[in-house]
Design an enzyme around this catalytic site. Sequence first.
Site, short mmCIF file in Angstrom:
data_model
loop_
_atom_site.label_atom_id
_atom_site.label_comp_id
_atom_site.label_asym_id
_atom_site.label_seq_id
_atom_site.Cartn_x
_atom_site.Cartn_y
_atom_site.Cartn_z
N ASN A 54 -5.91 -2.86 1.99
CA ASN A 54 -5.87 -4.31 2.16
C ASN A 54 -7.30 -4.80 2.30
OD1 ASN A 54 -3.07 -4.51 2.19
ND2 ASN A 54 -2.93 -4.42 4.42
N ARG B 197 0.83 -1.22 0.00
CA ARG B 197 0.00 0.00 0.00
C ARG B 197 0.85 1.25 0.00
NH1 ARG B 197 -3.46 0.03 4.87
NH2 ARG B 197 -1.60 -0.91 5.73
#
Length: 96
Positions: free
Chosen positions: A41, A23
């Site tokens: 996520n 990320r």
Amino acid sequence: MHESDHVARHLLIQGLVQGVAFRASARTEADRLGLCGWVRNRSDGCVEAVVAGSAGAVEHFVRWAHRGPSHARVDSVAVNPTERPEQTGFRMLPTL
């Protein structure tokens, strides 16, 4: 740049993509490319993202997502057209 030059894509990235800074790396790459959108996520172990911007920059991000950061192992990336996000900039969202 004309509005018609802008595209938005939804990505669902599978593999070893959590716990490897995917990320944060995605946000860095999106910022570098001038894209807006988000990444998060998912509880199923995938990473999900929406990216929007120039067609070339979005395509570059999609190619990057097939590799990910150095410790990731990307098995597959599903890419689909989507609506352009309302916000500007690129952010990390909480896990879904």
